[in-house]
Design a protein around this motif. Structure first.
Motif, PDB file in Angstrom:
ATOM      1  N   GLY A   1      12.123 -31.090  11.297  1.00 19.50           N
ATOM      2  CA  GLY A   1      11.614 -30.908  12.674  1.00 19.50           C
ATOM      3  C   GLY A   1      10.398 -31.879  13.561  1.00 19.50           C
ATOM      4  O   GLY A   1      11.359 -32.339  15.044  1.00 19.50           O
ATOM      5  N   ALA A   2       9.941 -33.051  12.872  1.00 22.00           N
ATOM      6  CA  ALA A   2       9.886 -34.272  12.944  1.00 22.00           C
ATOM      7  C   ALA A   2      11.459 -34.577  13.753  1.00 22.00           C
ATOM      8  O   ALA A   2      11.721 -35.615  14.682  1.00 22.00           O
ATOM      9  CB  ALA A   2       9.287 -34.961  12.336  1.00 22.00           C
ATOM     10  N   TRP A   3      12.285 -34.708  12.768  1.00 18.95           N
ATOM     11  CA  TRP A   3      13.377 -35.303  12.902  1.00 18.95           C
ATOM     12  C   TRP A   3      14.188 -35.299  14.132  1.00 18.95           C
ATOM     13  O   TRP A   3      14.829 -36.134  14.754  1.00 18.95           O
ATOM     14  CB  TRP A   3      14.641 -34.810  11.776  1.00 18.95           C
ATOM     15  CG  TRP A   3      16.034 -35.930  11.159  1.00 18.95           C
ATOM     16  CD1 TRP A   3      16.733 -35.611  12.069  1.00 18.95           C
ATOM     17  CD2 TRP A   3      16.072 -37.518  11.318  1.00 18.95           C
ATOM     18  NE1 TRP A   3      18.015 -36.873  11.717  1.00 18.95           N
ATOM     19  CE2 TRP A   3      17.531 -37.355  11.298  1.00 18.95           C
ATOM     20  CE3 TRP A   3      15.477 -38.118  10.549  1.00 18.95           C
ATOM     21  CZ2 TRP A   3      18.355 -38.621  10.703  1.00 18.95           C
ATOM     22  CZ3 TRP A   3      16.211 -39.212   9.604  1.00 18.95           C
ATOM     23  CH2 TRP A   3      17.250 -39.660   9.767  1.00 18.95           C
ATOM     24  N   LYS A   4      14.408 -34.024  13.849  1.00 23.96           N
ATOM     25  CA  LYS A   4      15.006 -33.561  15.108  1.00 23.96           C
ATOM     26  C   LYS A   4      13.809 -33.184  16.628  1.00 23.96           C
ATOM     27  O   LYS A   4      14.968 -34.077  18.333  1.00 23.96           O
ATOM     28  CB  LYS A   4      15.255 -32.254  15.219  1.00 23.96           C
ATOM     29  CG  LYS A   4      16.331 -31.647  14.193  1.00 23.96           C
ATOM     30  CD  LYS A   4      17.156 -29.726  14.063  1.00 23.96           C
ATOM     31  CE  LYS A   4      17.063 -29.655  14.985  1.00 23.96           C
ATOM     32  NZ  LYS A   4      16.876 -27.553  14.620  1.00 23.96           N
ATOM     33  N   ALA A   5      13.101 -33.557  16.633  1.00 27.13           N
ATOM     34  CA  ALA A   5      11.771 -33.721  18.046  1.00 27.13           C
ATOM     35  C   ALA A   5      12.049 -35.162  17.892  1.00 27.13           C
ATOM     36  O   ALA A   5      12.160 -35.935  19.614  1.00 27.13           O
ATOM     37  CB  ALA A   5      10.620 -33.806  17.250  1.00 27.13           C
TER      38      ALA A   5
ATOM     39  N   LYS B   1      14.952 -36.481  18.105  1.00 29.54           N
ATOM     40  CA  LYS B   1      16.094 -37.095  18.455  1.00 29.54           C
ATOM     41  C   LYS B   1      17.176 -37.912  18.225  1.00 29.54           C
ATOM     42  O   LYS B   1      18.151 -38.667  17.996  1.00 29.54           O
ATOM     43  CB  LYS B   1      16.381 -37.117  20.147  1.00 29.54           C
ATOM     44  CG  LYS B   1      15.480 -37.002  21.088  1.00 29.54           C
ATOM     45  CD  LYS B   1      15.630 -35.474  21.675  1.00 29.54           C
ATOM     46  CE  LYS B   1      15.221 -35.012  22.768  1.00 29.54           C
ATOM     47  NZ  LYS B   1      14.698 -33.562  22.798  1.00 29.54           N
ATOM     48  N   LYS B   2      17.269 -37.373  15.982  1.00 28.55           N
ATOM     49  CA  LYS B   2      18.108 -37.638  15.154  1.00 28.55           C
ATOM     50  C   LYS B   2      19.161 -37.316  15.320  1.00 28.55           C
ATOM     51  O   LYS B   2      19.111 -36.021  15.435  1.00 28.55           O
ATOM     52  CB  LYS B   2      17.168 -38.267  13.890  1.00 28.55           C
ATOM     53  CG  LYS B   2      15.723 -39.059  14.273  1.00 28.55           C
ATOM     54  CD  LYS B   2      15.942 -40.876  14.354  1.00 28.55           C
ATOM     55  CE  LYS B   2      14.480 -41.294  14.407  1.00 28.55           C
ATOM     56  NZ  LYS B   2      15.061 -42.852  15.630  1.00 28.55           N
ATOM     57  N   PRO B   3      19.849 -37.458  14.372  1.00 25.38           N
ATOM     58  CA  PRO B   3      21.273 -37.018  14.412  1.00 25.38           C
ATOM     59  C   PRO B   3      21.304 -36.545  12.904  1.00 25.38           C
ATOM     60  O   PRO B   3      20.563 -37.271  12.421  1.00 25.38           O
ATOM     61  CB  PRO B   3      22.791 -38.484  14.607  1.00 25.38           C
ATOM     62  CG  PRO B   3      21.849 -39.238  14.215  1.00 25.38           C
ATOM     63  CD  PRO B   3      20.468 -39.111  14.779  1.00 25.38           C
ATOM     64  N   TYR B   4      22.315 -35.048  13.290  1.00 23.00           N
ATOM     65  CA  TYR B   4      22.805 -34.537  12.018  1.00 23.00           C
ATOM     66  C   TYR B   4      23.329 -33.365  11.905  1.00 23.00           C
ATOM     67  O   TYR B   4      24.565 -33.986  13.143  1.00 23.00           O
ATOM     68  CB  TYR B   4      21.053 -33.290  11.746  1.00 23.00           C
ATOM     69  CG  TYR B   4      20.743 -33.018  12.722  1.00 23.00           C
ATOM     70  CD1 TYR B   4      21.513 -31.455  13.204  1.00 23.00           C
ATOM     71  CD2 TYR B   4      20.241 -32.285  14.435  1.00 23.00           C
ATOM     72  CE1 TYR B   4      21.271 -30.592  14.362  1.00 23.00           C
ATOM     73  CE2 TYR B   4      19.947 -32.168  15.076  1.00 23.00           C
ATOM     74  CZ  TYR B   4      20.244 -30.955  15.771  1.00 23.00           C
ATOM     75  OH  TYR B   4      20.430 -30.026  16.309  1.00 23.00           O
ATOM     76  N   ILE B   5      23.938 -33.411  10.923  1.00 20.67           N
ATOM     77  CA  ILE B   5      24.812 -31.960  10.553  1.00 20.67           C
ATOM     78  C   ILE B   5      24.554 -31.248  10.968  1.00 20.67           C
ATOM     79  O   ILE B   5      23.530 -30.184  10.146  1.00 20.67           O
ATOM     80  CB  ILE B   5      25.604 -32.167   9.320  1.00 20.67           C
ATOM     81  CG1 ILE B   5      25.875 -33.541   9.127  1.00 20.67           C
ATOM     82  CG2 ILE B   5      26.872 -31.024   9.426  1.00 20.67           C
ATOM     83  CD1 ILE B   5      27.342 -33.883   9.587  1.00 20.67           C
ATOM     84  N   GLY B   6      24.978 -29.812  12.188  1.00 19.11           N
ATOM     85  CA  GLY B   6      24.656 -28.603  12.632  1.00 19.11           C
ATOM     86  C   GLY B   6      25.477 -27.791  12.271  1.00 19.11           C
ATOM     87  O   GLY B   6      26.637 -28.229  11.568  1.00 19.11           O
ATOM     88  N   THR B   7      25.508 -26.992  13.109  1.00 21.06           N
ATOM     89  CA  THR B   7      26.439 -25.940  12.276  1.00 21.06           C
ATOM     90  C   THR B   7      26.828 -25.300  13.905  1.00 21.06           C
ATOM     91  O   THR B   7      26.845 -24.476  15.077  1.00 21.06           O
ATOM     92  CB  THR B   7      26.255 -24.139  11.819  1.00 21.06           C
ATOM     93  OG1 THR B   7      25.897 -24.792  10.576  1.00 21.06           O
ATOM     94  CG2 THR B   7      27.162 -23.552  11.513  1.00 21.06           C
TER      95      THR B   7
END
Length: 125
Positions: A101-105, A107-113
């Motif tokens: 949650g903190a990673w997304k808040a 604004k860090k990149p990630y793998i989504g669906t």
């Protein structure tokens, strides 16, 4: 980085920026302790999966070259598993403060669906 002593060992809580920098520099092994379903839906690229339900600290990789950093959704499960790792004899362990949650808040990149076709895709907020 925040620290606290647990069982005579320093437990570190890393910020999303610290994790991103260390991961990009190949200095850490990032382990996701969420469920396989959570991981499949979205995860930090490069993170390995060791779900909390099957977490076995004795199976974690050695730390002679890289520090282990655990993460979950909010930081609660990863902190619990980090303490379990300390109890199992690890002397260097960290977790992502605030979790995914903190990673997304931050604004860090990630793998989504991709909801249109179900395929994984890179998300760069």
């Amino acid at each position: 980085m925040k620290t606290e002593m647990h069982g005579g060992v320093t437990l570190e809580s890393w910020s999303p920026d610290e994790v991103q920098t260390a991961l990009a520099a190949n200095k850490i092994v990032l382990i996701d302790v969420r469920t396989p379903q959570e991981y499949m839906f979205e995860h930090i690229e490069g993170a390995l999966l060791m779900p909390m339900a099957f977490f076995d600290a004795t199976k974690l990789p050695g730390q002679s070259e890289k520090r282990i950093v655990l993460h979950c959704g909010s930081g609660l499960r990863s902190e619990r598993m980090a303490k379990a790792a300390i109890a199992a004899g690890l002397h260097q362990i960290a977790h992502l403060d605030g979790g995914f949650g903190a990673w997304k808040a931050a604004k860090k990149p990630y793998i989504g669906t991709n909801m249109g076709n179900g395929a994984p895709e890179r998300v760069a907020p």
